[in-house]
Design a protein around this motif. Sequence first.
Motif, PDB file in Angstrom:
ATOM      1  N   GLY A 135      26.200  19.882  72.526  1.00  0.00           N
ATOM      2  CA  GLY A 135      25.201  18.926  72.071  1.00  0.00           C
ATOM      3  C   GLY A 135      23.771  19.385  72.295  1.00  0.00           C
ATOM      4  N   PRO A 136      22.818  18.785  71.581  1.00  0.00           N
ATOM      5  CA  PRO A 136      21.417  19.203  71.685  1.00  0.00           C
ATOM      6  C   PRO A 136      20.792  18.953  73.052  1.00  0.00           C
ATOM      7  N   VAL A 137      21.198  17.899  73.732  1.00  0.00           N
ATOM      8  CA  VAL A 137      20.630  17.625  75.061  1.00  0.00           C
ATOM      9  C   VAL A 137      21.093  18.684  76.057  1.00  0.00           C
ATOM     10  N   SER A 138      22.378  18.982  76.066  1.00  0.00           N
ATOM     11  CA  SER A 138      22.916  20.000  76.974  1.00  0.00           C
ATOM     12  C   SER A 138      22.317  21.372  76.673  1.00  0.00           C
ATOM     13  N   PHE A 139      22.254  21.719  75.393  1.00  0.00           N
ATOM     14  CA  PHE A 139      21.679  22.999  74.988  1.00  0.00           C
ATOM     15  C   PHE A 139      20.211  23.057  75.408  1.00  0.00           C
ATOM     16  N   GLY A 140      19.493  21.973  75.194  1.00  0.00           N
ATOM     17  CA  GLY A 140      18.067  21.945  75.523  1.00  0.00           C
ATOM     18  C   GLY A 140      17.780  22.062  77.001  1.00  0.00           C
ATOM     19  N   PHE A 141      18.663  21.544  77.843  1.00  0.00           N
ATOM     20  CA  PHE A 141      18.490  21.678  79.294  1.00  0.00           C
ATOM     21  C   PHE A 141      18.929  23.062  79.787  1.00  0.00           C
ATOM     22  N   LYS A 142      19.927  23.630  79.141  1.00  0.00           N
ATOM     23  CA  LYS A 142      20.508  24.900  79.595  1.00  0.00           C
ATOM     24  C   LYS A 142      19.612  26.100  79.268  1.00  0.00           C
ATOM     25  N   VAL A 143      19.029  26.105  78.065  1.00  0.00           N
ATOM     26  CA  VAL A 143      18.257  27.271  77.615  1.00  0.00           C
ATOM     27  C   VAL A 143      16.820  27.149  78.108  1.00  0.00           C
ATOM     28  N   LEU A 144      16.353  28.200  78.782  1.00  0.00           N
ATOM     29  CA  LEU A 144      15.019  28.186  79.390  1.00  0.00           C
ATOM     30  C   LEU A 144      14.071  29.101  78.631  1.00  0.00           C
ATOM     31  N   ASP A 145      12.793  28.748  78.649  1.00  0.00           N
ATOM     32  CA  ASP A 145      11.790  29.610  78.013  1.00  0.00           C
ATOM     33  C   ASP A 145      11.313  30.670  78.999  1.00  0.00           C
TER      34      ASP A 145
END
Length: 359
Positions: free
Chosen positions: A122-132
């Motif tokens: 999901g987008p929330v999990s992906f958004g928290f997992k991937v760091l800039d």
Amino acid sequence: MVAFEARCSTTAMGIMPHRDVARALELAFSLDIPFWPQLPKVSLYEDMYVQASQNFPGIAIDFDKERLVFNTARFEQELDEYFVKMDITDTFALTAEYSRVFHKFLSKELQGYKAVRGQVIGPVSFGFKVLDENLKPIIYNEEARAILFDFIQRKVNIQYQELRERNPNAFVWVDEPGLGYVFSGFSGYTEQHAREDYRKFVEGLEGPKGLHLCAEVNLPYLLELGVEILSFDAYQIGFMPREYAGNVAEFIKSGGIISWGIIPTESTTPATQTPETLAAILSDYWEVIAQNTGLPLNQIAMQALVAPARCMLSDLGQVNTDGKTVSECQVSSIEEGLVEKAFAFLPELSQILKNKYGV
């Protein structure tokens, strides 16, 4: 709209610890509703985050550190090209390079099953997992977040279309362990913001709208996100809070299906659990719902799936309790054994419930 009847049918979580693709598929096809397994121990490309990352602007795979990396400058540079590719279906398809297991699943005969299932992180999990580049989750980057929700939505819809061609009752659920983070006081992305984004996201999903969460759950919150199929770790809640009963009953009355992850997969779980004891635990949950809402037990069972509680990928802390070194190979074997035991329980558990509730 969910076109199939659940009737305590069996399915399972998408991620499995197996290294043997054929064995994992054999297990998946032993269920009433088979799914394509995600096998990160086979290849980094079989990791659910890596699979979802294909063609997202600004993201690259760091094979040495086995992780995804996001660069803001590159994201901005790649946006124009991405916008051009948005109208091309293949931009959002899961290719054989990123999952040979998915394509092996598609090559099988899928018509004879009640339904078949896919999954996308999901987008929330992906958004928290991937760091800039500043080690900040990309969920906090407003532009990246807006594109991410649309991007994952398109990924889900393309996968659904591919599966539906092979079985009319196909569905895809969105895997969202990260939804547990939005309740943390340390998160700058709150449950209110997530609810807003998620309802819009779910509205754009094709086919039965499914959500899977194996972290700690707030059932009322999840049931109000607009999904039609909810899968969660029911074993870990221990009991059904009375204050949840109304929300669960309303979800079921509206035609929703709940996949009750009731068979534990952790090695610390007492070995005394059997299909009979687990059926009793689940029946206790259902009794609370029925007694507090008047919803017939038969209806709860009619709209129930049964499944293992969660995937089993890291039992290291549990198996190494005697202070001895445990090899990676041994750990993998233990993990696979725990999952296979859970799968073995499923048919008997399902039959007990079907007999008890006349479904």
